[in-house]
Each structure stands twice: as structure tokens, then as C-alpha cells.
Design an enzyme around this catalytic site. Structure first.
Site, short mmCIF file in Angstrom:
data_model
loop_
_atom_site.label_atom_id
_atom_site.label_comp_id
_atom_site.label_asym_id
_atom_site.label_seq_id
_atom_site.Cartn_x
_atom_site.Cartn_y
_atom_site.Cartn_z
N HIS A 408 52.46 38.35 71.42
CA HIS A 408 51.93 39.47 70.64
C HIS A 408 51.22 38.94 69.40
O HIS A 408 51.78 38.13 68.66
CB HIS A 408 53.06 40.38 70.17
N ASN A 442 57.79 28.43 70.35
CA ASN A 442 58.99 29.16 69.95
C ASN A 442 59.87 28.35 69.01
O ASN A 442 60.69 28.91 68.29
CB ASN A 442 59.80 29.57 71.19
#
Length: 599
Positions: A408, A442
Site C-alpha cells: 500500500h 519488511n
């Protein structure tokens, strides 16, 4: 590597292979029938179809053995063990393997097979073919098998290998066989026994005759006593009586037995069904909702990004001006408004989308921290936005690589406020608001995702509203996924957060900070461009992390223009920042925790 083993301390010699021929040593073959030499010579054509599985961008140069089971004019299918392929690949839900990335460099792993690697071979003698795909990677509950697709090199000066035929009938007890592979020095075996057999020569192609000691059981596993070591994983077990492959070697126990996957199991996986996942595993697999499509009618009345959102007493915060080459490739929505020809308008946010690059060029969201609505994340359903050409949007089929996420750009939580929070939440699940991000990102993402919340809560900013711009850095530095249609994967991302603050005399003003999520490429480029050689020598690319950077440096690196926001940047206003700007040096702060932020 799995455990490979010496089973008999004498009488099972691993013979050297030189120039695609077995070097016969008669004294070592006395325990075999007198026909053994002729039988060995009869299967020598198979030697050229066996190779060493080598790795790309991995700390291990190689991991095992593989051999051709199905050869075509331009490509071939190579079989090896699952535990070999898993060193560089991960199984996806459909049974295929996806090459992983290095946790240190971020580079994608790869594999190849060298059909030479014989004793005394030179580097120029290599017969190397790259693996273009892992067509099958067994689940941990299935047979220890992986299938690699290799591509025939252009203008190769060596003969393309033939298939090693698979046996129609299983190997019988005491059948004369041989193991062809690449035994490596392995201290899990008796060192004295290894030296007696191998004479200090490891990592090269060997031909080890022996016998089947147990026929295939109900699980499709046969046992044999051919000598093996670590490196033999994936070796072909060849019948010297029938000149066909009867098994795929995968493990052994010193002094007891070696094990191989049976020919029947291999035949089924190569030419038939590859569905071997246990039901319990299938039940745990997450099935993603099918992609949807939204038209202009579905998305009508969306306001989009509001530049004056922060209030009447502070200056408006317009979209940044993009670099000319990026602006020229922006999509034009069919419902575009006058003065906003490129904005895809959603609930509380907007997107400028590059149809040339198939990526969001910039996103802008209005956040109201006084009216947040917490919405639990459910089964993600992503949508194509038909207000622009659907063909220029990456969809589910482009995200087949398990190492790649749909990232996103506008955080799902950011526009979720007020009466339209639920609509805003679903609006964030449009492919126009996503960019491919690899899993290594991440590692440094938790701080990155929490920046807005921390800044909103900081006492140096006033109120609970913010305007946040985010996007990938579109500087031509990408990775590509050829298996998914040359999907472009950005390596770095930027963010600019704008809020209100008070001047010393109590007047409303702006507060703007910039950030980069990166392994350090952008910082390094700034240092190079400004010829800061001393600083450059001490700067090393590392794991993904968040940097706070001066807005003027983000502008210089990306070609964007954030208008007056550079004048409201607290990082540039620090003593160190001011001195760096005066000397034309980049200003950046690596962030380990939120306490490192300069606000």
C-alpha cells in the site's frame, strides 16, 4: 545438504569421471561380476546428462546434483531434491518454487547446472545452463523432489544433454546400480573411510557402483549401498542391467543404507500429477479473494486529496510537481476534474499513476487523527480501477512471486476516519494504490509505517491533521520479475509528512519532514553526485531501514518539487543541517527508533 553416507567400507568405490567417461580401476571392482566394466561403459552416455546444481547470489557456491529427465530443443527439465532447491527457493501454493532473496544484499537467488565439473576440468570447460523456473518444489510431506526448468544457452559449444530414461518397472532387490553425482567432503562420515575411498578429491563428478538393498516400499523409497557423501543429494541412481534411472538419491545413514525416490514416483511427478500436498496443509493455505473491477460509476463522488485540508490559517499543501519524464507518462482518468487532469480521486486520498511504468508516481492522503475509525482487516479483495486503462495496472497474476508483496502506498489506516471510513478502507485496495515490494523491505517497515502516528502525537506539532505524500522512487533503479511478465519492482520509497505547527509568536505555520525507506541507494547517489568521497567511502548499503532526509535532498534525488515545503523542514533548520546545506552536503539521519526523529 541431507545426510549422505558411506554404507560399505570396502568394495563400493566412487570412480572418477573424466571427459564423459568413467576411469576404470579393476582392483576396486573385484566384488562385482566380471561383466561390470562393459556395463559401466554401456551407460556412459548418461554421464553428460548429470550436473552440479550451482547457486547465484548465495553464500553456498553449490548445493547438490541434478539430472535431465525431459530434454527439449531449447530447454530441459532437471530433477534434484527438494532440500537442495529449498536453499534458494520457496514453495508457492500451486506447487511451483519461487526464488528467494538474500537477507543480506536483497539480491534474488538463482540456480544453474554445470554438466561438467569433472576432475581436472578448467573453468572454460563449464557446460552451464541457467534455471529459468522451479516448476515443482515438493511440500515437506511429499517425496524429496524438485524440478527445475533450464534454458539452452545461445551459441553453446557443447552438446545439449539427452534425457536419462526412467525405468518402467521398479528396481529389484540386488539389482546392479550406480550413483552418479558430486560427493563433497563430509565429516558426518568416518574420515578414514572417506580418505580411503576419495583420496582427498571431492566436489567432482563420480560414478559409484553398488546394489539395491531394498525394493521400493509403499512410500516409493528404495535403498541402495552405493557410496555417497554430502553433495550427492539429487544424484541419479542408474540400473547397470537395464540402462535406465531407477531412483533419485536423497539421503543415507552411515553404515546402514542410502535412500532414493523410486522411478514410479518420479514418472508421476515429471509426466503426470504434481499434487502431493497433504490435505491438512491445503486447509491452512490462504485463498485470496478474486480481483474485482471498479468503473467511474462505482467511484463517483470521491473527493480525492484536499490541499487546504490543514485549515484556513495555514498555507495549502499542493501536490508535488513531478519530474518531467514521469509527468509525461501519467494516466488520465475518464472522470478527471478541470485543473486535476491526472488525479485518481478516492475517499480522503488521491493517486497520480504512471501508465508508462505501471506504478503509482505519487499518492496524497488527508488524515484526521481526531476522527479515526479502527477497521479490522478481512479477506483482501483488490480492484482494478477502470477509470484508466486496466492493462497498465499490475494485478494478482503479476504478484505470483511469493517474495513480492502488494505494498500500500496510502496506508490502509490513514484515510479511515469520519463517516466515510469504511469506504475509504476499501478504496485503498485498488491496484493503483499498490507497488510491488520485496519481502526484505519488511525488515525496516515497522518504523516506516508508524511515522504518521508518531508525528501526529508529537508535542511540536499542533492539532491532529496531516497531509502525507508517498510513492516509489522512480529513478530507473528497479528489479524485474521475468516470470510474472517483467514486473518492475522499485527498490526504494519516499514519504513527506506535513502538519501544522506554531511559530514563536503563536502564528500557525507548516511542519514538513521527509523520509526514505531504503538500503541506502538514494543516500549513496546524493553523496556521489556531490562528490563527497570521504563520506562515500564510509557509507555502506545494508538492510532496509528508514532514513529521515532533507526535503531539498529528496527533491534533488527524484526531480520532484515540493514547492515551499523545504522552508518548513526542521531537519534543515538544525545547526548541523544548516551547515551541511551551506556546504552543499546531503542531510540525512538513519532512524533506529522514533526517538531519532528530528521534529
Amino acid at each position: 545438504m541431507a545426510l549422505e553416507a558411506i554404507i560399505r567400507l570396502t568394495g563400493r568405490p566412487p570412480l572418477i569421471v573424466r571427459n564423459d567417461a568413467v576411469v576404470i580401476e579393476p582392483p576396486l571392482l573385484e566384488e562385482f561380476p566380471i561383466t561390470i566394466t562393459g556395463q559401466i561403459k554401456a551407460v556412459e552416455p548418461a554421464l553428460a546428462s548429470v550436473g552440479r546444481i550451482e547457486f547465484v547470489n548465495h553464500e553456498m557456491a553449490w548445493g547438490g546434483t541434478g539430472w535431465v529427465v525431459d530434454s527439449g530443443a531449447d530447454s530441459a527439465l532437471v530433477v534434484t531434491n527438494r532440500h537442495v532447491a529449498k536453499l534458494v527457493a520457496k514453495r508457492s501454493a500451486d506447487g511451483r518454487g519461487v526464488f528467494l532473496r538474500s537477507p543480506y544484499s536483497g539480491a534474488r537467488y538463482g540456480a544453474s547446472i554445470d554438466f561438467n565439473e569433472e576432475v581436472d576440468a578448467r573453468v572454460t570447460d563449464a557446460r552451464n545452463a541457467s534455471a529459468t523456473a522451479v516448476e515443482y518444489l515438493a511440500d515437506d510431506t511429499g517425496a524429496d523432489v524438485a524440478l527445475l526448468r533450464i534454458k539452452r544457452p545461445l551459441n553453446a559449444a557443447w552438446a545439449w544433454p539427452d534425457s536419462v530414461p526412467l525405468a518402467d518397472q521398479e528396481a529389484g532387490l540386488e539389482e546392479l546400480v550406480a550413483l552418479i553425482g558430486y560427493p563433497a567432503y563430509d565429516t558426518r562420515n568416518d574420515v578414514t573411510a572417506m580418505e580411503r575411498y576419495f583420496r582427498g578429491l571431492y566436489d567432482v563428478k563420480r560414478f559409484a557402483p553398488g546394489r539395491v538393498t531394498r525394493a521400493a516400499d509403499s512410500g516409493g523409497v528404495i535403498s541402495h549401498d552405493c557410496t555417497s557423501l554430502g553433495g550427492n543429494s539429487g544424484s541419479v541412481l542408474l540400473s547397470l542391467e537395464r540402462r535406465v534411472a531407477v531412483g533419485l538419491h536423497f539421503a543415507g545413514q552411515y553404515g546402514i543404507a542410502n535412500s532414493a525416490v523410486s522411478a514410479a514416483t518420479l514418472r508421476r511427478l515429471v509426466f503426470g500429477s504434481r499434487t502431493t500436498v497433504a490435505g491438512a496443509v491445503l486447509q491452512e493455505t490462504f485463498v485470496e479473494a478474486k480481483d474485482g473491477l471498479h468503473t467511474a460509476d462505482d467511484l463517483k463522488d470521491r473527493e480525492g486529496y484536499v490541499p487546504g485540508f490543514l485549515g484556513k490559517t495555514t498555507p495549502p499543501v499542493p501536490w508535488p510537481t513531478l519530474a518531467p519524464e514521469i509527468a509525461a507518462g501519467l494516466a488520465k482518468p475518464v472522470d478527471a476534474l478541470p485543473g486535476r487532469p491526472h488525479e485518481l480521486r478516492y475517499t480522503h486520498f488521491g493517486v497520480l499513476f504512471s501508465q508508462d511504468l505501471k506504478l503509482p508516481a505519487a499518492t496524497a492522503v488527508n488524515i484526521d487523527g481526531k476522527q479515526p475509525v479502527r477497521i479490522k482487516r478481512g479477506d483482501d479483495k483488490w480492484f482494478v480501477d477502470a477509470r484508466i486503462d486496466p492493462a497498465c495496472q499490475y494485478t494478482a497474476k503479476h504478484y505470483g512471486d511469493q517474495a513480492i508483496d502488494r505494498g500500500h502506498m496510502v496506508r490502509r489506516e490513514d484515510p479511515n476516519w469520519g463517516d466515510d471510513a469504511i469506504q475509504a478502507n476499501f478504496d485503498t485496495f485498488h491496484y493503483t494504490n499498490a507497488a510491488p515490494q520485496h519481502a526484505l523491505l519488511n525488515q525496516g517497515k515497522s518504523l516506516w509505517q508508524g511515522l504518521e502516528n508518531y508525528i501526529l502525537d508529537n508535542s511540536r506539532t499542533e492539532g491532529f491533521k496531516a497531509c502525507v505524500f508517498t510513492g516509489p522512487i522512480l529513478n530507473g533503479d528497479y528489479e524485474y520479475l521475468p516470470e510474472e511478465g517483467d514486473v518492475r519492482v522499485p527498490l526504494e520509497f519516499w514519504k513527506v509528512a506535513v502538519m501544522t505547527a506554531k511559530t514563536e509568536d503563536g502564528q500557525d505555520t507548516l511542519h514538513a519532514t521527509a523520509y526514505v525507506l531504503s538500503q541506502g541507494h538514494l543516500i549513496r547517489k546524493l553523496l556521489e553526485d556531490r562528490q563527497r568521497s570521504e563520506a562515500l567511502e564510509g557509507f555502506r548499503l545494508g538492510a532496509y531501514r528508514t532514513f529521515q532526509v532533507a526535503i531539498r535532498d529528496l527533491e534533488a534525488a527524484t526531480g520532484m518539487n515540493f514547492h515551499d515545503l523545504r522552508n518548513y523542514d526542521p531537519l534543515a533548520a538544525t545547526k548541523a543541517g544548516s551547515e551541511a546545506i551551506a556546504q552543499d552536503e546531503p542531510v540525512f539521519v538513519p532512524l533506529e527508533t522514533a526517538a531519532d526523529l528530528v521534529l
